[in-house]
Structure formats: C-alpha cells, structure tokens
Design a protein around this motif. Structure first.
Motif, short mmCIF file in Angstrom:
data_model
loop_
_atom_site.label_atom_id
_atom_site.label_comp_id
_atom_site.label_asym_id
_atom_site.label_seq_id
_atom_site.Cartn_x
_atom_site.Cartn_y
_atom_site.Cartn_z
N MET A 195 0.82 -1.21 0.00
CA MET A 195 0.00 0.00 0.00
C MET A 195 0.86 1.26 0.00
SD MET A 195 -3.32 -0.65 2.39
CE MET A 195 -4.55 -1.86 1.97
N ASN A 196 2.03 1.19 0.63
CA ASN A 196 2.92 2.36 0.62
C ASN A 196 3.37 2.69 -0.79
OD1 ASN A 196 2.84 2.75 3.41
ND2 ASN A 196 4.50 1.31 3.78
N ASN A 197 3.62 1.62 -1.61
CA ASN A 197 3.97 1.84 -3.01
C ASN A 197 2.82 2.52 -3.75
OD1 ASN A 197 6.48 0.67 -2.76
ND2 ASN A 197 5.79 -1.36 -3.37
N ASN A 198 1.57 2.09 -3.44
CA ASN A 198 0.41 2.67 -4.10
C ASN A 198 0.27 4.15 -3.77
OD1 ASN A 198 -0.08 0.07 -4.94
ND2 ASN A 198 -1.59 -0.35 -3.36
N LYS A 199 0.56 4.52 -2.52
CA LYS A 199 0.43 5.92 -2.11
C LYS A 199 1.35 6.82 -2.91
CE LYS A 199 -1.28 5.46 2.62
NZ LYS A 199 -1.01 5.74 4.06
N LYS A 200 2.52 6.32 -3.25
CA LYS A 200 3.46 7.13 -4.02
C LYS A 200 2.85 7.52 -5.36
CE LYS A 200 8.07 6.98 -6.12
NZ LYS A 200 9.29 6.16 -6.35
N SER A 201 2.25 6.56 -6.05
CA SER A 201 1.65 6.85 -7.35
C SER A 201 0.41 7.72 -7.19
CB SER A 201 1.31 5.55 -8.09
OG SER A 201 0.36 4.79 -7.36
N LEU A 218 -2.43 21.25 -23.35
CA LEU A 218 -2.51 19.83 -23.65
C LEU A 218 -1.14 19.17 -23.66
CD1 LEU A 218 -5.24 19.81 -26.44
CD2 LEU A 218 -5.43 18.80 -24.16
N ILE A 219 -0.16 19.84 -24.23
CA ILE A 219 1.20 19.28 -24.27
C ILE A 219 1.77 19.16 -22.85
CG2 ILE A 219 3.58 19.72 -25.00
CD1 ILE A 219 2.36 20.97 -27.57
N LEU A 220 1.59 20.21 -22.05
CA LEU A 220 2.06 20.15 -20.66
C LEU A 220 1.32 19.06 -19.88
CD1 LEU A 220 2.37 23.96 -19.78
CD2 LEU A 220 4.23 22.32 -20.15
N SER A 221 0.01 18.97 -20.12
CA SER A 221 -0.79 17.94 -19.44
C SER A 221 -0.33 16.55 -19.82
CB SER A 221 -2.27 18.10 -19.80
OG SER A 221 -2.77 19.34 -19.37
N LEU A 222 -0.02 16.37 -21.12
CA LEU A 222 0.44 15.07 -21.59
C LEU A 222 1.76 14.69 -20.92
CD1 LEU A 222 -0.36 12.81 -23.51
CD2 LEU A 222 0.93 13.96 -25.32
N ILE A 223 2.63 15.68 -20.73
CA ILE A 223 3.90 15.42 -20.04
C ILE A 223 3.65 15.02 -18.59
CG2 ILE A 223 6.04 16.48 -19.20
CD1 ILE A 223 5.97 18.24 -21.75
N PHE A 244 1.59 8.42 -15.16
CA PHE A 244 1.25 7.09 -15.68
C PHE A 244 2.43 6.14 -15.58
CE2 PHE A 244 0.32 4.41 -19.62
CZ PHE A 244 -0.56 3.57 -18.95
N ILE A 245 3.62 6.63 -15.93
CA ILE A 245 4.83 5.80 -15.85
C ILE A 245 5.12 5.41 -14.41
CG2 ILE A 245 7.34 5.81 -16.16
CD1 ILE A 245 6.83 7.58 -18.67
N ILE A 246 4.98 6.37 -13.48
CA ILE A 246 5.20 6.08 -12.05
C ILE A 246 4.20 5.03 -11.57
CG2 ILE A 246 5.06 7.03 -9.71
CD1 ILE A 246 6.09 9.69 -10.89
N PHE A 265 -5.33 2.97 -14.42
CA PHE A 265 -6.49 3.13 -15.30
C PHE A 265 -6.79 4.61 -15.56
CE2 PHE A 265 -8.06 -1.30 -14.78
CZ PHE A 265 -8.38 -1.52 -16.10
N GLU A 266 -6.81 5.41 -14.47
CA GLU A 266 -7.14 6.83 -14.62
C GLU A 266 -6.12 7.54 -15.51
OE1 GLU A 266 -7.55 8.64 -10.81
OE2 GLU A 266 -9.70 8.30 -10.77
N ASP A 267 -4.84 7.31 -15.22
CA ASP A 267 -3.80 8.01 -16.00
C ASP A 267 -3.74 7.48 -17.43
OD1 ASP A 267 -3.19 9.59 -13.87
OD2 ASP A 267 -1.37 8.52 -13.30
N GLY A 268 -3.98 6.18 -17.60
CA GLY A 268 -4.02 5.62 -18.95
C GLY A 268 -5.15 6.24 -19.76
#
Length: 297
Positions: free
Chosen positions: A1-7, A117-122, A128-130, A161-164
């Motif tokens: 769960m600690n790993n999940n909190k980071k993301s 949009l470009i900044l949001s995508l970054i 998403f990667i994290i 899912f949300e970030d994807g």
C-alpha cells in the motif's frame, strides 16, 4: 500500500495543477473538449483524495463494532470513486460534447489549448509511468490485464487506469482539436468530449465491477484454496478438507474458515493440537491470512 500511495500522491498533484490550467484555457478559447478535460482532471483529483482517505480508514484497528477491522472501507470508497468517474466525469463530458455538437461554436485562438494539452500530456504521462512502475512491483509475473482483474487492492490499479485514460483522452483531444481548427468543423471538438466521456465510463465500469465483487465478500483464488487444502491434508490427523470459506476484509487481510474431517480415533487434545498446527502452517505460508477459523466435522 505504501507503493500505491506514491503513485496516488504524484497523480494528485499533477491532476490538481492540470485541472486549473485546462479550465482557464477552455474558458479563454471556448473549447468544449478542454472543459471536458478540465472536468476529467478535477474528478481524478477528487478520486485520489477519496482513495487516500479510504486507505487511511482501512488501517483503523478492530473494535467491538468491527471485530475484523475496517479494511472494507477501501472497497467502499473505491466504489464511490467509480460512481464519481461515471457521473461527474463520463456523463458530464458526454453531455458537454453533445451540447457542443448541437450548438457548434468555432474555437478562438487554440494556441493556449495546445500548450496546456502538451504540458498535461507530459505530467499525465509521467504520473502514468510512475503508476505502472509501482503496479509492476505487485504483478508477480502476471500479465497486466490479468494482474488488474486478480488484484484485491483497487488503489493499486486505479491510478494506472485513470492516467491511462487521461493520456488516451489527451491524445484524442489534441488530434480532433487540430482537425476542428484546421477544417473549421467545430463539431469535432464536441466529438472529442464524447470520446473522453466514454473512456471515463469504461474506467468506471472496471473499477465498479472489482469494488462490488470485493464488497460482496469475494474470496481467495481457486489456486490458493487448492494449496491450502493440500497443506491441511498433509497433517497426520486429517482425513480430508471438507470446505474452505473465505472473504477479503482488505487487500492484506483475509478471514478463512475451514471445515475439516479429522480421524475418528483422535481425542479433544489431539484435535486441538492439530488445529493449532494447521493454523500456524497456513498463516506462515500466506501472510495475508490473519484469521483462521477451523471447524471439525
């Protein structure tokens, strides 16, 4: 769960900043899809706050009114999140898109939309990667989809899912917004809103399905039941495991009940010792099983 909190924390910060910039850009340029994206990011922000609250509540110690603890708080708040994604995210975005198609208005200078949009995508892409890296630590070699379906911790795959969906939505909005501006077809901007809404509806159904199953008392996997039966029947006092009942109280806490057929010649003391051995064996092998109730047949 600690790993999940980071993301979750990384997604929370990103979505809060992104939502503000999307709303500003959408208001300035009269873009329906940007307003929908702003709604999307706002809903994501609220969702992450609720999931963090659910994680905190699920850690409360057991008491007289909740002898098995408060672990299912996480499942309840995950279900609330799925409703918010559907209602405030998906439905509002689709509504916004339909209104814009029925009453199309040409966008003003979309330059700031593209910047946002470009900044949001970054930012969303980084989040998403994290999230994927953190979820990857829990997969144990399983495929992504199978791991999400089998996961008993909604917080572990919610951000993925949300970030994807956010990344897919941003790419869709960028493409259709560019076409809308270049071809002077304002309806395409409304179409982008509808697609973003449908993405959110899809995510909400997946999360609602998993949360509902766990709230309704989903038990351990069939492979785990088979392994438990094997361990039980290795004991010299056991004839057969008659039944295995279980339910997840939280992602790290399972209540297990076993109905066991012991050998006929055993006295009460022998059965008590066997029960203690079996309980210790199971809890040593499966760290997430905290309560083991054994009923001799």
């Amino acid at each position: 769960m600690n790993n999940n909190k980071k993301s979750i924390y990384s997604a929370l910060v990103a979505n809060l900043l992104i939502a503000l910039t999307k709303f500003l850009a959408g208001s300035f340029t009269n873009s329906s899809s940007m307003i929908s994206e702003g709604i999307h990011s706002t809903v994501d922000t609220v969702n992450q706050i609720l999931i963090l609250y659910g994680l905190k509540r699920s850690k409360k110690a057991p008491d007289q009114s909740h002898p098995f603890g408060y672990g299912k708080e996480l499942y309840f708040w995950s279900f609330v999140v799925s409703i918010l994604i559907f209602g405030l995210g998906g439905a509002l975005s689709i509504y916004q898109g339909v209104i814009h198609i029925r009453n199309p208005e040409l966008m003003k200078n979309p330059f700031w939309n593209y910047v946002v949009l470009i900044l949001s995508l970054i930012f969303e892409g980084t989040s998403f990667i994290i999230a994927m890296k953190e979820f990857n630590k829990t997969r144990n070699g399983m495929g992504w989809w199978k791991a999400m379906i089998k996961s008993k911790d909604p917080s572990s795959f919610l951000v993925v899912f949300e970030d994807g969906a956010a990344v897919a939505g941003l790419i869709t909005v960028m493409i259709l917004m560019a076409l809308s501006h270049a071809l002077q077809i304002p309806e395409l901007d409304g179409l982008a809103s509808i697609i973003v809404g449908l993405l959110l509806v899809f995510v909400s159904f997946i999360l609602a399905r998993e949360s509902r199953s766990l709230l309704m008392g989903e038990g351990i996997a069939s492979e785990t039941r088979t392994e438990i039966a094997r361990l039980v029947e290795q004991d010299v006092c056991v004839i057969k495991t008659k039944n295995i009942l279980s339910t997840y109280q939280s992602p790290e806490d399972v209540v297990l009940m076993l109905i066991i057929d012991f050998k006929d010649h055993l006295d009460t003391e022998d059965i008590t010792e066997a029960i203690n051995r079996i309980r210790t064996t199971i809890k040593t092998k499966f760290k997430f099983i905290h309560y083991v109730i054994i009923q001799p047949e």
